[in-house]
Design a protein around this motif. Structure first.
Motif, PDB file in Angstrom:
ATOM      1  N   VAL A 157      43.614  42.874  29.601  1.00 16.34           N
ATOM      2  CA  VAL A 157      43.958  41.826  30.560  1.00 16.34           C
ATOM      3  C   VAL A 157      43.242  42.087  31.884  1.00 16.34           C
ATOM      4  O   VAL A 157      43.379  43.170  32.466  1.00 16.34           O
ATOM      5  CB  VAL A 157      45.476  41.750  30.792  1.00 16.34           C
ATOM      6  CG1 VAL A 157      45.803  40.700  31.850  1.00 16.34           C
ATOM      7  CG2 VAL A 157      46.208  41.430  29.493  1.00 16.34           C
ATOM      8  N   LEU A 158      42.515  41.103  32.344  1.00 16.15           N
ATOM      9  CA  LEU A 158      41.731  41.230  33.576  1.00 16.15           C
ATOM     10  C   LEU A 158      42.151  40.139  34.543  1.00 16.15           C
ATOM     11  O   LEU A 158      42.151  38.956  34.200  1.00 16.15           O
ATOM     12  CB  LEU A 158      40.246  41.092  33.247  1.00 16.15           C
ATOM     13  CG  LEU A 158      39.206  41.482  34.290  1.00 16.15           C
ATOM     14  CD1 LEU A 158      39.366  42.933  34.730  1.00 16.15           C
ATOM     15  CD2 LEU A 158      37.798  41.263  33.725  1.00 16.15           C
ATOM     16  N   LEU A 159      42.529  40.546  35.764  1.00 11.15           N
ATOM     17  CA  LEU A 159      42.916  39.617  36.824  1.00 11.15           C
ATOM     18  C   LEU A 159      41.992  39.836  38.011  1.00 11.15           C
ATOM     19  O   LEU A 159      42.013  40.896  38.639  1.00 11.15           O
ATOM     20  CB  LEU A 159      44.364  39.860  37.256  1.00 11.15           C
ATOM     21  CG  LEU A 159      45.449  39.783  36.183  1.00 11.15           C
ATOM     22  CD1 LEU A 159      46.805  40.128  36.786  1.00 11.15           C
ATOM     23  CD2 LEU A 159      45.489  38.403  35.529  1.00 11.15           C
ATOM     24  N   LEU A 160      41.187  38.841  38.321  1.00 14.38           N
ATOM     25  CA  LEU A 160      40.226  38.940  39.418  1.00 14.38           C
ATOM     26  C   LEU A 160      40.552  37.871  40.445  1.00 14.38           C
ATOM     27  O   LEU A 160      40.402  36.675  40.178  1.00 14.38           O
ATOM     28  CB  LEU A 160      38.791  38.759  38.904  1.00 14.38           C
ATOM     29  CG  LEU A 160      38.332  39.702  37.794  1.00 14.38           C
ATOM     30  CD1 LEU A 160      36.886  39.401  37.410  1.00 14.38           C
ATOM     31  CD2 LEU A 160      38.483  41.162  38.209  1.00 14.38           C
ATOM     32  N   ASP A 161      41.002  38.306  41.616  1.00 17.33           N
ATOM     33  CA  ASP A 161      41.408  37.377  42.671  1.00 17.33           C
ATOM     34  C   ASP A 161      40.274  37.244  43.679  1.00 17.33           C
ATOM     35  O   ASP A 161      39.936  38.203  44.378  1.00 17.33           O
ATOM     36  CB  ASP A 161      42.677  37.904  43.346  1.00 17.33           C
ATOM     37  CG  ASP A 161      43.342  36.865  44.233  1.00 17.33           C
ATOM     38  OD1 ASP A 161      42.795  35.747  44.358  1.00 17.33           O
ATOM     39  OD2 ASP A 161      44.405  37.157  44.809  1.00 17.33           O
ATOM     40  N   GLU A 162      39.673  36.060  43.741  1.00 18.24           N
ATOM     41  CA  GLU A 162      38.541  35.758  44.626  1.00 18.24           C
ATOM     42  C   GLU A 162      37.402  36.772  44.491  1.00 18.24           C
ATOM     43  O   GLU A 162      36.902  37.304  45.485  1.00 18.24           O
ATOM     44  CB  GLU A 162      39.001  35.664  46.082  1.00 18.24           C
ATOM     45  CG  GLU A 162      39.976  34.541  46.376  1.00 18.24           C
ATOM     46  CD  GLU A 162      39.348  33.152  46.321  1.00 18.24           C
ATOM     47  OE1 GLU A 162      38.127  33.054  46.093  1.00 18.24           O
ATOM     48  OE2 GLU A 162      40.091  32.171  46.487  1.00 18.24           O
ATOM     49  N   PRO A 163      36.942  37.039  43.268  1.00 19.70           N
ATOM     50  CA  PRO A 163      35.872  38.037  43.105  1.00 19.70           C
ATOM     51  C   PRO A 163      34.525  37.588  43.648  1.00 19.70           C
ATOM     52  O   PRO A 163      33.664  38.430  43.925  1.00 19.70           O
ATOM     53  CB  PRO A 163      35.811  38.230  41.588  1.00 19.70           C
ATOM     54  CG  PRO A 163      36.238  36.905  41.040  1.00 19.70           C
ATOM     55  CD  PRO A 163      37.329  36.441  41.979  1.00 19.70           C
ATOM     56  N   PHE A 164      34.326  36.264  43.802  1.00 18.89           N
ATOM     57  CA  PHE A 164      33.028  35.752  44.239  1.00 18.89           C
ATOM     58  C   PHE A 164      32.919  35.611  45.751  1.00 18.89           C
ATOM     59  O   PHE A 164      31.837  35.305  46.264  1.00 18.89           O
ATOM     60  CB  PHE A 164      32.768  34.383  43.596  1.00 18.89           C
ATOM     61  CG  PHE A 164      32.873  34.388  42.096  1.00 18.89           C
ATOM     62  CD1 PHE A 164      31.992  35.120  41.323  1.00 18.89           C
ATOM     63  CD2 PHE A 164      33.871  33.660  41.462  1.00 18.89           C
ATOM     64  CE1 PHE A 164      32.092  35.128  39.937  1.00 18.89           C
ATOM     65  CE2 PHE A 164      33.987  33.653  40.083  1.00 18.89           C
ATOM     66  CZ  PHE A 164      33.098  34.389  39.317  1.00 18.89           C
TER      67      PHE A 164
END
Length: 244
Positions: A157-164
């Motif tokens: 499970v991968l959660l990326l918050d505003e990675p860009f």
């Protein structure tokens, strides 16, 4: 099939009574990627924190493979499957990238992944900063390091918050490729962003949030191109009118 990530009627209310998340439900199957799209203040980051077990739920449930994720302090085998990149911060200012990698791998019992970790650092263009402390990083570099640590810390499970946010196009492309590889391996991911073009690029599902609620949702391709931009713009315009 049980979704790998399931959020049911999630509510989060801050001290003082402000409602940050208001009845959000999301489902992401194994091999699926959901983009949580919306402008700043929409409730995306609070939703991501709640899913990661980093913020207490007021009500509702979050589950991974049918097992409830708990936000209480202490060991939680379900929460340990989640690799989480918070929206800002999260990097101890005096620690180097090498030290952060070592702590992440040691904490998750994956010290054998050092060669892979160094390879990821190369792909995310942070290998030349392995021995630099985090307080010296630009915002974009810090984002890429946080993505690196999330990838190393996840088990499905991968959660990326505003990675860009603040990341140049080359770095953003590297992040998209890493998420695609995670998806191909059967993992599930949620990526929050306010940038429509990257949401469409990275995800097969899109959910648009405003004022703590999911206002629109569909396949990633439904939000592509000029037609998708108009659809997204209409949701944001309705939210602005409602707030006026």
């Amino acid at each position: 099939m049980t979704p790998m990530i399931e959020v049911r009627d999630l509510h989060v209310t801050y001290d003082g009574g402000k409602v940050a998340v208001d009845g959000v439900s999301l489902r992401v199957p194994a091999g699926g990627v959901l983009a949580l799209l919306g402008s700043n203040g929409a409730g995306k980051s609070t939703t991501m924190k709640a899913i990661a077990g980093a913020w207490p739920l007021t009500s509702g449930t979050v589950a991974v493979d049918g097992q409830v994720v708990r936000s209480a302090a202490g060991a939680d085998k379900t929460r340990s499957r989640i690799g989480y990149c918070p929206d800002v911060g999260g990097l101890p200012p005096m620690m180097t990238v090498r030290e952060l990698i070592g702590i992440t791998l040691a904490a998750t019992g994956r010290l054998s992944m050092w060669p892979s970790a160094l390879g990821l650092a190369e792909r995310l263009s942070v290998a030349d900063r392995l021995d630099h402390p985090a307080h010296t990083f630009s915002h974009g570099v810090a984002r890429r390091v946080s993505v690196l640590l999330a990838c190393l810390g996840q088990d499905g499970v991968l959660l990326l918050d505003e990675p860009f946010d603040g990341v140049d196009p080359v770095g953003a492309r590297a992040i998209v490729d890493l998420v695609a590889e995670h998806q191909s391996a059967g993992g599930a991911a949620i990526v929050s962003t306010h940038q429509l073009e990257w949401a469409v690029e990275v995800a097969d599902q899109v959910a648009v949030m405003t004022a703590g609620k999911v206002r629109d949702a569909g396949l990633g391709r439904d939000f592509a191109g000029a037609r998708g931009a108009r659809r997204y713009g209409a949701v944001l315009d309705a939210a602005a009118r409602s707030a006026a």
